[in-house]
Design a protein around this motif. Structure first.
Motif, PDB file in Angstrom:
ATOM      1  N   PRO A   6       6.171  -3.111   8.427  1.00 48.09           N
ATOM      2  CA  PRO A   6       7.253  -2.129   8.263  1.00 48.09           C
ATOM      3  C   PRO A   6       6.723  -0.803   7.725  1.00 48.09           C
ATOM      4  N   PRO A   7       7.460   0.265   7.940  1.00 48.46           N
ATOM      5  CA  PRO A   7       7.022   1.578   7.442  1.00 48.46           C
ATOM      6  C   PRO A   7       7.075   1.644   5.924  1.00 48.46           C
ATOM      7  N   LEU A   8       6.206   2.478   5.358  1.00 49.98           N
ATOM      8  CA  LEU A   8       6.206   2.714   3.918  1.00 49.98           C
ATOM      9  C   LEU A   8       7.277   3.742   3.589  1.00 49.98           C
ATOM     10  N   PRO A   9       8.063   3.526   2.567  1.00 49.38           N
ATOM     11  CA  PRO A   9       9.139   4.477   2.242  1.00 49.38           C
ATOM     12  C   PRO A   9       8.579   5.796   1.720  1.00 49.38           C
ATOM     13  N   GLY A  10       9.231   6.901   2.106  1.00 52.80           N
ATOM     14  CA  GLY A  10       8.890   8.207   1.586  1.00 52.80           C
ATOM     15  C   GLY A  10       7.765   8.910   2.297  1.00 52.80           C
ATOM     16  N   LEU A  11       7.167   8.309   3.320  1.00 54.02           N
ATOM     17  CA  LEU A  11       6.072   8.942   4.045  1.00 54.02           C
ATOM     18  C   LEU A  11       6.533   9.368   5.429  1.00 54.02           C
ATOM     19  N   THR A  12       5.968  10.497   5.881  1.00 55.97           N
ATOM     20  CA  THR A  12       6.288  11.003   7.211  1.00 55.97           C
ATOM     21  C   THR A  12       5.857  10.000   8.272  1.00 55.97           C
ATOM     22  N   PRO A  43      -1.924   7.248   0.851  1.00 59.45           N
ATOM     23  CA  PRO A  43      -1.632   7.725   2.204  1.00 59.45           C
ATOM     24  C   PRO A  43      -0.616   8.867   2.167  1.00 59.45           C
ATOM     25  N   VAL A  44      -0.734   9.765   3.164  1.00 54.93           N
ATOM     26  CA  VAL A  44       0.175  10.923   3.244  1.00 54.93           C
ATOM     27  C   VAL A  44       1.081  10.827   4.470  1.00 54.93           C
ATOM     28  N   GLY A  45       0.898   9.844   5.287  1.00 56.78           N
ATOM     29  CA  GLY A  45       1.744   9.672   6.460  1.00 56.78           C
ATOM     30  C   GLY A  45       1.511   8.292   7.039  1.00 56.78           C
ATOM     31  N   GLN A  46       2.171   8.052   8.199  1.00 59.64           N
ATOM     32  CA  GLN A  46       2.025   6.758   8.864  1.00 59.64           C
ATOM     33  C   GLN A  46       2.332   6.919  10.339  1.00 59.64           C
ATOM     34  N   VAL A  47       1.661   6.089  11.158  1.00 58.52           N
ATOM     35  CA  VAL A  47       1.823   6.214  12.589  1.00 58.52           C
ATOM     36  C   VAL A  47       2.213   4.858  13.163  1.00 58.52           C
ATOM     37  N   LEU A  48       3.128   4.912  14.145  1.00 58.78           N
ATOM     38  CA  LEU A  48       3.590   3.696  14.806  1.00 58.78           C
ATOM     39  C   LEU A  48       2.563   3.233  15.825  1.00 58.78           C
ATOM     40  N   TYR A  49       2.274   1.926  15.832  1.00 61.89           N
ATOM     41  CA  TYR A  49       1.378   1.373  16.844  1.00 61.89           C
ATOM     42  C   TYR A  49       1.879  -0.019  17.237  1.00 61.89           C
ATOM     43  N   ASN A  50       1.521  -0.411  18.428  1.00 63.12           N
ATOM     44  CA  ASN A  50       1.965  -1.700  18.983  1.00 63.12           C
ATOM     45  C   ASN A  50       3.481  -1.814  19.036  1.00 63.12           C
ATOM     46  N   ASN A  52       5.795  -1.851  16.903  1.00 65.39           N
ATOM     47  CA  ASN A  52       6.588  -2.385  15.803  1.00 65.39           C
ATOM     48  C   ASN A  52       5.859  -2.379  14.459  1.00 65.39           C
ATOM     49  N   SER A  53       4.719  -1.696  14.385  1.00 71.50           N
ATOM     50  CA  SER A  53       3.957  -1.674  13.143  1.00 71.50           C
ATOM     51  C   SER A  53       3.564  -0.246  12.803  1.00 71.50           C
ATOM     52  N   TYR A  54       3.420   0.021  11.517  1.00 75.18           N
ATOM     53  CA  TYR A  54       3.026   1.344  11.038  1.00 75.18           C
ATOM     54  C   TYR A  54       1.711   1.238  10.281  1.00 75.18           C
ATOM     55  N   ALA A  55       0.777   2.141  10.615  1.00 73.58           N
ATOM     56  CA  ALA A  55      -0.514   2.200   9.940  1.00 73.58           C
ATOM     57  C   ALA A  55      -0.527   3.402   9.010  1.00 73.58           C
ATOM     58  N   PRO A  56      -0.910   3.243   7.741  1.00 73.02           N
ATOM     59  CA  PRO A  56      -0.988   4.380   6.814  1.00 73.02           C
ATOM     60  C   PRO A  56      -2.048   5.388   7.275  1.00 73.02           C
ATOM     61  N   LEU A  57      -1.785   6.664   7.030  1.00 74.23           N
ATOM     62  CA  LEU A  57      -2.701   7.747   7.369  1.00 74.23           C
ATOM     63  C   LEU A  57      -3.191   8.419   6.090  1.00 74.23           C
TER      64      LEU A  57
END
Length: 318
Positions: A6-12, A43-50, A52-57
């Motif tokens: 799931p996505p991390l709260p508060g990150l773009t 991390p300062v952001g996150q990107v969607l991959y596959n 249904n998953s978010y990777a921290p940036l």
């Protein structure tokens, strides 16, 4: 692995890789740089991959050099990885990692059977050291000779016959007197019986409590006669103790020692089975003494002796 991260709260959030600004990278991407880097800040952001998953940036400007492995450390790691495929006991090379313990299957079988062999000797020694431990031998076959219908109690530590009597017929006053005598004599004693899975049914102590020809004896403890029990750790049979010591198995990959199904001149029964149950009990006590002393023979094809690698941890270098 989880099906989604799931996505991390508060990150773009960025839903496509081409939306990710320059200078933002995942932990994996940082590690693949030359020289390798690792995150130095949150991390300062996150990107969607596959989908249904978010990777921290992470910001590459805050990244720090990733600790590299020295040649000496690399050699140690390579050696440890290599040893994951080598049996600690026999040194055989396997195609798959051996996992915890690092033993190949044949060595694991041999060591397991040797463990049962060793435990059998430990139990035999415990029984010999207990002056209250006794062997209970019964034979209540209704179709045999009258003298075969008997019961005997023999002390394990010295082979003394403590009680021997005709068993009497089921439901008769004679059988009742035998049960009363056993209840009194065996109270608070460690009782070892003759058979286990090897039969016959009439040799089980519970056969004294059942009508003739009533079929196999069920497992369990009789509340009125607690000594009449089988298949129990507390009341181990002499057959199970000897089988663990002897080390016979019905297939090479078995890790359970058992009594051979078919007896022959090559595999003689180590105690007598006769019309004299008291003498049979003394013969069984002698077997337990030999196991305790280490003089009772083992199967010539016992796994821990046949493979030539000993019984314990490896002699080869780990």
């Amino acid at each position: 692995m989880p099906r989604s991260i799931p996505p991390l709260p508060g990150l773009t959030r960025y839903t496509r890789w081409d939306q990710v600004p320059d200078g933002l990278h995942t932990k994996t991407q940082l590690g693949r740089m030359d020289p390798p880097l690792k995150p130095g800040a949150d991390p300062v952001g996150q990107v969607l991959y596959n989908g249904n998953s978010y990777a921290p940036l992470y910001d590459v400007d805050t990244a720090v050099p990733k600790r590299t492995v020295s040649p000496a450390q690399r050699a140690v790691l390579d050696r440890a990885r290599e040893l994951q495929y080598r049996c600690r006991r026999c040194g055989a090379e396997e195609t798959e990692p051996l996992g915890k313990g690092r033993f190949c299957d044949p060595c694991r079988y041999a060591m397991t059977l040797w463990g049962q062999h060793n435990q059998a000797q430990t139990l035999a020694r415990e029984l010999l050291a207990d002056p209250a431990a006794v062997l209970l031998v019964v034979d209540v076959e209704p179709d045999s000779f009258p003298e075969a219908q008997g019961v005997a109690v023999v002390a394990v530590h010295d082979g003394q016959v403590l009680y021997a009597a005709p068993a009497g017929e089921y439901g008769s006053p004679e059988r009742g007197a035998v049960l009363d005598q056993l209840d009194s004599l065996l109270a608070d004693r460690r009782v070892v019986e003759e058979p286990d899975f090897m039969g016959p049914h009439r040799r089980y102590p519970q056969a004294l409590l059942r009508p003739a020809n009533s079929g196999p004896v069920a497992s369990g403890r009789d509340p009125l006669h607690p000594w009449a029990v089988h298949h129990s750790v507390a009341n181990a049979s002499v057959t199970r103790i000897w089988a663990g010591w002897f080390g016979w198995t019905d297939r090479h990959s078995s890790t359970t020692a058992c009594a051979p199904w078919e007896w022959s001149g090559d595999l003689p029964m180590p105690w007598t089975r006769s019309l004299d149950v008291a003498a049979d009990g003394q013969s069984m006590a002698a077997v337990l003494h030999r196991i305790a002393d280490g003089t009772e023979p083992v199967w010539e094809r016992a796994a821990w002796t046949l493979d030539g690698y000993g019984v314990g941890l490896p002699e080869v270098s780990a």
